[in-house]
Scaffold this motif. Structure first.
Motif, PDB file in Angstrom:
ATOM      1  N   THR A 145       7.527  -1.697   6.283  1.00  0.00           N
ATOM      2  CA  THR A 145       7.074  -0.925   5.119  1.00  0.00           C
ATOM      3  C   THR A 145       7.525  -1.694   3.873  1.00  0.00           C
ATOM      4  O   THR A 145       8.712  -1.693   3.533  1.00  0.00           O
ATOM      5  CB  THR A 145       7.676   0.492   5.158  1.00  0.00           C
ATOM      6  OG1 THR A 145       9.081   0.399   5.454  1.00  0.00           O
ATOM      7  CG2 THR A 145       7.013   1.338   6.235  1.00  0.00           C
ATOM      8  N   PRO A 146       6.585  -2.377   3.190  1.00  0.00           N
ATOM      9  CA  PRO A 146       6.989  -3.328   2.141  1.00  0.00           C
ATOM     10  C   PRO A 146       7.780  -2.718   0.981  1.00  0.00           C
ATOM     11  O   PRO A 146       8.504  -3.425   0.301  1.00  0.00           O
ATOM     12  CB  PRO A 146       5.650  -3.903   1.664  1.00  0.00           C
ATOM     13  CG  PRO A 146       4.734  -3.739   2.831  1.00  0.00           C
ATOM     14  CD  PRO A 146       5.138  -2.447   3.483  1.00  0.00           C
ATOM     15  N   GLN A 147       7.645  -1.394   0.758  1.00  0.00           N
ATOM     16  CA  GLN A 147       8.437  -0.794  -0.323  1.00  0.00           C
ATOM     17  C   GLN A 147       9.935  -0.820   0.000  1.00  0.00           C
ATOM     18  O   GLN A 147      10.767  -0.629  -0.890  1.00  0.00           O
ATOM     19  CB  GLN A 147       7.979   0.642  -0.604  1.00  0.00           C
ATOM     20  CG  GLN A 147       6.577   0.709  -1.232  1.00  0.00           C
ATOM     21  CD  GLN A 147       6.098   2.118  -1.496  1.00  0.00           C
ATOM     22  OE1 GLN A 147       6.861   3.084  -1.458  1.00  0.00           O
ATOM     23  NE2 GLN A 147       4.804   2.254  -1.758  1.00  0.00           N
ATOM     24  N   ALA A 148      10.282  -1.038   1.276  1.00  0.00           N
ATOM     25  CA  ALA A 148      11.701  -1.094   1.685  1.00  0.00           C
ATOM     26  C   ALA A 148      12.158  -2.532   1.914  1.00  0.00           C
ATOM     27  O   ALA A 148      13.148  -2.771   2.625  1.00  0.00           O
ATOM     28  CB  ALA A 148      11.905  -0.256   2.948  1.00  0.00           C
ATOM     29  N   ILE A 149      11.463  -3.499   1.306  1.00  0.00           N
ATOM     30  CA  ILE A 149      11.747  -4.904   1.597  1.00  0.00           C
ATOM     31  C   ILE A 149      13.191  -5.287   1.268  1.00  0.00           C
ATOM     32  O   ILE A 149      13.806  -6.092   1.975  1.00  0.00           O
ATOM     33  CB  ILE A 149      10.736  -5.844   0.894  1.00  0.00           C
ATOM     34  CG1 ILE A 149      10.911  -7.282   1.397  1.00  0.00           C
ATOM     35  CG2 ILE A 149      10.815  -5.783  -0.613  1.00  0.00           C
ATOM     36  CD1 ILE A 149      10.741  -7.458   2.875  1.00  0.00           C
ATOM     37  N   TYR A 150      13.749  -4.690   0.236  1.00  0.00           N
ATOM     38  CA  TYR A 150      15.129  -5.070  -0.117  1.00  0.00           C
ATOM     39  C   TYR A 150      16.138  -4.473   0.867  1.00  0.00           C
ATOM     40  O   TYR A 150      17.248  -4.963   0.980  1.00  0.00           O
ATOM     41  CB  TYR A 150      15.444  -4.694  -1.562  1.00  0.00           C
ATOM     42  CG  TYR A 150      14.702  -5.590  -2.539  1.00  0.00           C
ATOM     43  CD1 TYR A 150      14.947  -6.955  -2.590  1.00  0.00           C
ATOM     44  CD2 TYR A 150      13.730  -5.072  -3.382  1.00  0.00           C
ATOM     45  CE1 TYR A 150      14.250  -7.792  -3.453  1.00  0.00           C
ATOM     46  CE2 TYR A 150      13.027  -5.894  -4.264  1.00  0.00           C
ATOM     47  CZ  TYR A 150      13.291  -7.254  -4.289  1.00  0.00           C
ATOM     48  OH  TYR A 150      12.603  -8.074  -5.141  1.00  0.00           O
ATOM     49  N   LYS A 151      15.750  -3.409   1.591  1.00  0.00           N
ATOM     50  CA  LYS A 151      16.610  -2.893   2.666  1.00  0.00           C
ATOM     51  C   LYS A 151      16.499  -3.812   3.883  1.00  0.00           C
ATOM     52  O   LYS A 151      17.494  -4.189   4.484  1.00  0.00           O
ATOM     53  CB  LYS A 151      16.181  -1.461   3.037  1.00  0.00           C
ATOM     54  CG  LYS A 151      17.052  -0.839   4.120  1.00  0.00           C
ATOM     55  CD  LYS A 151      16.652   0.593   4.413  1.00  0.00           C
ATOM     56  CE  LYS A 151      15.555   0.641   5.460  1.00  0.00           C
ATOM     57  NZ  LYS A 151      15.158   2.000   5.825  1.00  0.00           N
ATOM     58  N   PHE A 152      15.264  -4.222   4.228  1.00  0.00           N
ATOM     59  CA  PHE A 152      15.067  -5.097   5.395  1.00  0.00           C
ATOM     60  C   PHE A 152      15.590  -6.507   5.123  1.00  0.00           C
ATOM     61  O   PHE A 152      16.111  -7.167   6.021  1.00  0.00           O
ATOM     62  CB  PHE A 152      13.575  -5.203   5.748  1.00  0.00           C
ATOM     63  CG  PHE A 152      12.929  -3.910   6.167  1.00  0.00           C
ATOM     64  CD1 PHE A 152      13.613  -2.996   6.965  1.00  0.00           C
ATOM     65  CD2 PHE A 152      11.625  -3.605   5.793  1.00  0.00           C
ATOM     66  CE1 PHE A 152      13.007  -1.803   7.366  1.00  0.00           C
ATOM     67  CE2 PHE A 152      11.018  -2.426   6.191  1.00  0.00           C
ATOM     68  CZ  PHE A 152      11.713  -1.528   6.970  1.00  0.00           C
TER      69      PHE A 152
END
Ligand code: KIV
Length: 268
Positions: A145-152
């Motif tokens: 889910t690209p909106q969570a890229i900084y978590k991933f």
């Protein structure tokens, strides 16, 4: 097969039940949406990938609700047949069910869209439930889910490990129970996507999730070959528009410089 005058969420459900594959592409503007719709696509996603593709941002995070509404309204004006789904942008629904509903209502009212999409599983369930209860169809989105890229911290394949795969399967069922009409599965192992697909009544739409899902989605500009830098394994390029546009522009420059353009038939 595929002879539907207008695609609705109910048609997508019938397509899953009949084993008919669902085709989905992104679009962000009137001109391309007109072509994509007339070509017979089932679903057009006004994705927040507009943040990358249209505005040149590195991630999908900066795009605003007003900007999404602008893109969605342009697409809606072009579309006669496809179901148009619009991404709720980052920061308009996470941890805020009422905010989600208000954002979704703006998209439905101001752009006259047909449905919205939200990224995430159990974390956004309240937001999805509240929106569905108000009569707004919601598409879910699991996996990368690209909106969570900084978590991933990476765009690599998600849910390769058992714990994340188990959570994704549970989340898919939760999204279905919350009332989602379909779920996007992005960049997960094909085997996992296949298992999720048989476990759900609602359709799954894959991107980098193999062939055993109910439909496929790609970013239009990527599949048209407008972008030379982005080459994930799942991307099939149907055209090389980057080369074609470059050659056309170079020819035009040449014609202007040599005086070949305009000729006698191209003037008054
Ligand atoms: O924003 C987008 O384009 C998407 C697709 C990649 C599914 O969410």
């Amino acid at each position: 097969m595929g002879n539907y005058k207008r695609i609705t969420t109910h048609v997508l459900q019938r397509m899953k039940e009949a084993g008919e594959k669902i085709s989905m592409l992104t679009a962000y503007d009137y001109t391309l949406a007109r072509i994509v719709d007339a070509a017979g696509i089932d679903v057009i996603l006004v994705g927040d990938s507009a943040s990358n593709v249209m505005a040149g941002h590195e991630t999908t995070l900066p795009i605003t609700l007003d900007q999404m509404i602008y893109h969605a309204a342009s697409v809606i004006r072009a579309v006669r047949r496809a179901l148009v789904v619009v991404d709720l942008p980052f920061g308009t629904y996470q941890g805020d069910p009422l905010g989600a509903l208000k954002s979704a209502i703006r998209i439905m009212k101001e752009a006259e869209a047909h449905a919205v999409k939200m990224e995430g599983g159990r974390e956004v369930l309240d937001a999805i439930e509240k929106t569905v209860k108000a009569g707004i169809p919601v598409m879910g989105h699991l996996g990368l889910t690209p909106q969570a890229i900084y978590k991933f911290g990476t765009y690599t394949v998600r849910a390769r490990e058992a714990a994340e795969a188990r959570k994704l399967k549970e989340d898919a069922l939760l999204l279905q129970e919350a009332g989602c009409f379909a779920v996007v599965l992005e960049k997960i192992p094909a085997q996992l996507a296949a298992e999720v697909t048989v476990s759900l009544r609602i359709p799954t739409i894959g991107i980098g999730a193999g062939g055993a899902v109910d439909g496929q989605v790609l970013v239009l500009h990527d599949m048209l070959g407008l972008n030379k830098e982005f080459s994930p394994r799942f991307l099939r390029r149907y055209l090389d528009l980057h080369t074609a546009v470059t050659q056309a522009v170079q020819q035009y420059i040449d014609d202007v410089r040599t005086g070949d353009f305009p000729n006698e038939n191209e003037q008054y």
